[in-house]
Design an enzyme around this catalytic site. Sequence first.
Site, short mmCIF file in Angstrom:
data_model
loop_
_atom_site.label_atom_id
_atom_site.label_comp_id
_atom_site.label_asym_id
_atom_site.label_seq_id
_atom_site.Cartn_x
_atom_site.Cartn_y
_atom_site.Cartn_z
N ASN A 20 -45.94 -13.75 -28.05
CA ASN A 20 -44.85 -12.77 -28.15
C ASN A 20 -43.52 -13.50 -28.16
OD1 ASN A 20 -43.78 -12.99 -25.33
ND2 ASN A 20 -45.88 -12.37 -24.88
N PHE A 26 -41.05 -8.29 -13.22
CA PHE A 26 -40.07 -7.97 -14.24
C PHE A 26 -40.65 -6.87 -15.13
CE2 PHE A 26 -36.24 -10.68 -14.83
CZ PHE A 26 -36.31 -11.33 -13.61
N PRO A 79 -56.25 -10.55 -17.25
CA PRO A 79 -56.01 -10.25 -15.84
C PRO A 79 -54.52 -9.99 -15.62
CG PRO A 79 -56.35 -12.61 -16.17
CD PRO A 79 -56.66 -11.93 -17.48
N ASP A 80 -54.19 -9.12 -14.68
CA ASP A 80 -52.78 -8.89 -14.33
C ASP A 80 -52.44 -9.85 -13.19
OD1 ASP A 80 -50.35 -7.95 -13.16
OD2 ASP A 80 -50.64 -6.07 -14.25
N LYS A 128 -48.07 -1.77 -9.45
CA LYS A 128 -48.38 -3.19 -9.16
C LYS A 128 -48.35 -3.47 -7.67
CE LYS A 128 -47.57 -4.75 -13.65
NZ LYS A 128 -48.10 -5.82 -14.47
N LYS A 178 -61.77 -23.20 -37.46
CA LYS A 178 -60.79 -22.36 -38.13
C LYS A 178 -61.50 -21.31 -39.00
CE LYS A 178 -57.00 -22.50 -41.40
NZ LYS A 178 -56.34 -23.26 -42.45
#
Length: 415
Positions: free
Chosen positions: A220, A337, A317-318, A355, A299
């Site tokens: 990301n 965050f 996993p968190d 959380k 690949k």
Amino acid sequence: MSEHCADEGGPLAGRHIVLGLAGGVACYKAAELARELTRAGASVQVVMTEAACRFITPVTMQALSGRAVFTSQWDERAPDRMAHIGLTRGADAVVVAPASADFIAQLAQGRAAELLALLCLARPAQVPLVVAPAMNREMWAHPATQRNVAQIRADGAAVLGPAAGAQACGEVGEGRMLEPDELRDELVALFQPKLLAARRVLVTAGPTFEAIDPVRGITNRSSGKMGFAVARAAAEAGAAVTLVAGPVALATPRGVTRIDVDSAEQMLAAVLPLAPSHDVFVATAAVADWRPAARAEEKIKKDGSGATPTLAFVENPDILATVARLPEAERPWCVGFAAESHDVLRHARAKRLRKGVPLIVANHGPSTFGRDDNALVLVDAEGERELPHGAKITLARALVAEIAARLPRAAGRGP
Ligand code: C5P
């Protein structure tokens, strides 16, 4: 909230720095340093030794610092001809950059043959002395220099550098003066309140990279800048900081221990054993929510038929939630965050409860990626508090102050 705008005139606003130059080629870097310090808001009084004046002129240093340079203890501008007293009373730091081998020897012996050495000796004990050595590598490595450096450290001087690299004499080795921006950052750090002294802080930062095959993957747009700023601010505040970083192109903040990882699973594997020995865990990383269910060993090739591959995903996993669920004795104080594209506050409040963490820091994700500035909202059990728009490092320092104020008073963990 004016207390968070302390950096408005620059991170050294209101600071008065005596910048001393001893003789050495690195005097050319002192010109840039004077500029960096004034740009950061400090007022700078330059003092030069006779040898320094052979490498760079007082005129240059005067132009860059905006103040007439002092070179002699007999200078008639000083009240009662006591320049060594007048120049050091009211100073926030005396910085000698460059400090030659001979100058360090003078400091070690408490000699005062010239104004600069004299004022280092005459400065009030609470005015820090910062020394940036610069010399040929053999001079630096010489036992006499090493003895003198150990002595001035023992006497309370902060010795910054030297760095290794190419030297003006053509040799390569340790002895280069730190760069002006590094010295400026060290001074900014010196003046930060030590709100996290004896604390250990663990930070995750950057994106994760979830491999599809040996050359492709999913990631990301997180740059890691906010997390690196938090790590730097915590270190400036006196904490021992461990930074677990995903793939980013950022320099490690000075004094921070860095562990590089790629995937969410690797990040969790790095964080879990470290968490119990840390007082605070700040999860700034933009961890991928999902990873490809299988990573191809080779690949994935086009076969010419026009068929496209299909990717199946599994949930990652968190990391934050896992740490927040550790038994109390092993659990650091957790900060999450929340980068959201819409309904920032509503999502942040829900995320805090989901959380199970005392503090969530919300921001507008897409608009902050890769930038050097941001705006934050702190969400805790009491409500919300805004840290207005500013540089990420300024916000990180404010966040560190907010964390320090909320920490249980227990003594720090770890060694
Ligand atoms: O659930 P969401 O990704 O929005 O939560 C963001 C917060 O949780 C951040 O602090 C992030 O670092 C952390 N997080 C984590 N592990 C994940 C996902 C998010 O530590 N797998």
